[in-house]
Scaffold this motif. Sequence first.
Motif, PDB file in Angstrom:
ATOM      1  N   PRO A 175       6.520   4.466  -0.990  1.00  0.00           N
ATOM      2  CA  PRO A 175       5.680   3.786  -1.978  1.00  0.00           C
ATOM      3  C   PRO A 175       5.972   4.281  -3.386  1.00  0.00           C
ATOM      4  CG  PRO A 175       4.391   4.311  -0.033  1.00  0.00           C
ATOM      5  CD  PRO A 175       5.745   4.937   0.185  1.00  0.00           C
ATOM      6  N   HIS A 198       9.734   3.023   3.408  1.00  0.00           N
ATOM      7  CA  HIS A 198       8.694   2.032   3.669  1.00  0.00           C
ATOM      8  C   HIS A 198       8.705   1.621   5.141  1.00  0.00           C
ATOM      9  CE1 HIS A 198       8.750   1.314  -0.738  1.00  0.00           C
ATOM     10  NE2 HIS A 198       7.522   0.869  -0.559  1.00  0.00           N
ATOM     11  N   THR A 240       3.426  -2.402  -1.357  1.00  0.00           N
ATOM     12  CA  THR A 240       4.251  -2.260  -2.563  1.00  0.00           C
ATOM     13  C   THR A 240       4.509  -3.612  -3.217  1.00  0.00           C
ATOM     14  OG1 THR A 240       5.325  -0.213  -1.846  1.00  0.00           O
ATOM     15  CG2 THR A 240       6.526  -1.576  -3.424  1.00  0.00           C
TER      16      THR A 240
END
Length: 445
Positions: A169, A203, A211
């Motif tokens: 992130p 991620h 995001t």
Amino acid sequence: MEILLLGTGSADGWPNPFCRCTSCTSATQVRGQTAALVDGVLLLDCGPEVPRAAMRFGRSLAGVRHILFTHGHPDHVGPAALLMRHWTGATEPLDVVGPPSALEQCEHWVGPDDPVRFITVQSGDRIRLGDYDVRVLAANHGADIGGDAVLYDLESDGGRIFWATDTGPLPDATHLAVTGAGYDAVFLEETFGTYAEHGTEHHDLLEFANTVAHLRTVGAVTDTTDVVAIHLSHHNPSESELTAVLSDSGARPGRDGEAVCVGAATNAPTRTLVLGGARSGKSAHAEALLAAEPAVTYLATGGVREGDPEWAQRVRLHRARRPDCWRTVETTEVAEELRSATHALLLDCLGTWLTARMDLHHVWDGGALERVHADIDELVAAWRACPAPAAAVSNEVGSGVVPATASGRLFRDLLGVLNARMAAASDDVVLMVAGRPLKLPVSAP
């Protein structure tokens, strides 16, 4: 700006060559280590697989003048590429840009007289490389290599993109830096799929969605931004399921060999013929060619076959791969669709189209063969006149055995003629072999 994805996989690619998990064994394409070639002159990351990937996709790296490394992990830094370049006696200048963890691995792979300039960068820097304005942004990645990983905001007269791999992130400083950017395309890593307990600076699908949502909130991603998931691994579900999940965020998975064109890029081929044998990956490749288009009309010429469950399952799998924004038209009357296209179009496939035209004109019963040739004339003319980007899929019939029946030989011969004429009217021709695209030379019509 053209961004050719030379790889869209994680460090171990997808599928992992040593793995027998469901995700790996069901994968329909091979994804190599993530990297991209921009306009033929700029590389975004250059891991050990990149030079050969460029060759497989029919691209030379001789024109590369800038290499931008994001960090020093071995799937992103392949310094042997610099030695390959040295062996050619290249005299053109080359900028090698990146954080210390990357450049320290490269400095001993160039000759003393090589025209290579090493440029060390860190988050917050801004540099000019040829036609490109480069902003260096902070990543959330790489504590084991000193924590100096970076991301890149790349802009030219041809558009603006955000290259965001590898990272977890995004840091607050990066969200602030991209506020209002309105990117044409965002390439965001999504390594871990449904596996949320990875504990790494990458991620997974949930974090990816968060995001992207944050990037929309700050105006970095807009309704017209092409959001492409890269650095994919076998922790992700199947391609069709992954596509469906990503579409909830207005995103899609990238594919190796895909050319993403943004902004003022107008030189990409507009008509592409994709040939291949059965199960060669030709339809999936054609879909990938148009994946960046905001809207696509899918001309399905196969139709439905009552009482054939195997065919129905094939149709369902094809439909599952297509984004929700694609419009499907089941027809063999494709010439007018080609002539009047207002957005990208995919014709799949020429073999079923030809079969339908031969059925219509009762060719199997001694009907008018000249009418089929007239239909081919009309189709080729419409293909040549198509005002929008288009891809057509067809079966390659030149390598099979001679059909045992007269009707089979007639169909093979007619499809061979149709393929040759469509190829002559195309900007690009690709032959798929075992899921690998081979770019063929195009003769002038």
